[in-house]
Design a protein around this motif. Sequence first.
Motif, PDB file in Angstrom:
ATOM      1  N   VAL A 184       0.878  -1.174   0.000  1.00 48.79           N
ATOM      2  CA  VAL A 184       0.000   0.000   0.000  1.00 48.79           C
ATOM      3  C   VAL A 184       0.918   1.227   0.000  1.00 48.79           C
ATOM      4  O   VAL A 184       2.019   1.192   0.561  1.00 48.79           O
ATOM      5  N   VAL A 223      -5.882   3.628   5.804  1.00 47.94           N
ATOM      6  CA  VAL A 223      -4.868   2.717   5.244  1.00 47.94           C
ATOM      7  C   VAL A 223      -5.140   1.287   5.726  1.00 47.94           C
ATOM      8  O   VAL A 223      -4.987   0.323   4.969  1.00 47.94           O
ATOM      9  N   ALA A 226      -7.450  -0.499   3.437  1.00 47.31           N
ATOM     10  CA  ALA A 226      -6.832  -0.988   2.190  1.00 47.31           C
ATOM     11  C   ALA A 226      -5.968  -2.223   2.461  1.00 47.31           C
ATOM     12  O   ALA A 226      -5.974  -3.186   1.676  1.00 47.31           O
ATOM     13  N   THR A 242       0.583  -2.189  -6.154  1.00 44.98           N
ATOM     14  CA  THR A 242       0.642  -1.192  -5.075  1.00 44.98           C
ATOM     15  C   THR A 242      -0.658  -0.413  -5.076  1.00 44.98           C
ATOM     16  O   THR A 242      -1.024   0.202  -6.085  1.00 44.98           O
ATOM     17  N   LEU A 243      -1.359  -0.490  -3.968  1.00 42.12           N
ATOM     18  CA  LEU A 243      -2.635   0.217  -3.838  1.00 42.12           C
ATOM     19  C   LEU A 243      -2.356   1.588  -3.224  1.00 42.12           C
ATOM     20  O   LEU A 243      -1.911   1.685  -2.079  1.00 42.12           O
TER      21      LEU A 243
END
Length: 252
Positions: A184, A223, A226, A242-243
């Motif tokens: 992330v 976060v 996610a 990658t978010l």
Amino acid sequence: MKNPLDMTGRRVLVTGASSGIGQATAILLAELGCQVVLVARSEDRLQATRALMPGGGHTIKAFDLSKVETIESWLKEVTTSTGPLNGLVHSAGIHRTTPIRFEKPSVDDPLWRINYHASVALLIAFRKPANRAQSASVVLVSSIVGLIGQPGISAYCASKGALIAYARAAALELARERIRVNCVAPGHVHSALSAAAESKLTEAQVKAIEDGHPLGLGKPEDVANAITFLLAETGRWITGTTLVVDGGYTAH
Ligand SMILES: NC(=O)c1ccc[n+]([C@@H]2O[C@H](COP(=O)([O-])OP(=O)(O)OC[C@H]3O[C@@H](n4cnc5c(N)ncnc54)[C@H](OP(=O)(O)O)[C@@H]3O)[C@@H](O)[C@H]2O)c1
């Protein structure tokens, strides 16, 4: 109705669980039925996080992840007492503001030890079949500054960019072992780390960061959502990516 975010029956190790993003992740995972192994240096602060988490079966393992060379044997000890892990979240990290003219390069830079080398050592240890379940998920906490530059923090940017490249390569190599690896990349999130970084900036610089986030600055919970999405069944077809979780910062 089935909840694809349900984490009942799963066990996830979260580093940096005593503060900020790691703490919010540990709490959310517990709320979703997960058993969490909480890792950071301060036992007292981990106990404080534990007190905020519902459910039982959580474990506190105080450990200094900068001792990279001992991570493999330490994780073996951890899983011998907890049982194998379904997931790993590496949120522990440190920030450093140092303009290039003041940087003193060192192959033993503490920032690289905790932000990058500890990630690699954790993944190498996690991969061992005795330490993890047959199907498993790893989430490394990078940053948008691993994707876009920011002056004054070049070493931090590089350590976070390295995680993104490492996760992509590891995802390809470990897919056949049914281990998913993702990152992330948060924008600016209220936490102890960001407060320390802000203290080195002028008011105008802090305002510019705030103004750069169309949805405003983030909370650790934003976060954690996610990270959990990537760990849970919702992320089962996601690896090597990658978010970005940044309130629109990188949409400019
Ligand atoms: N906050 C942001 O704006 C932001 C933005 C992008 C990315 N990130 C990344 O998100 C991650 C979490 O940041 P945060 O904002 O949640 O920071 P934080 O509130 O400062 O939390 C950092 C955590 O890391 C642990 N830690 C630090 N050094 C350690 C060590 N040597 N061994 C074990 N644990 C250690 C700390 O616990 P102890 O001190 O008890 O060890 C703490 O639990 C970091 O990787 C950071 O780079 C943050």
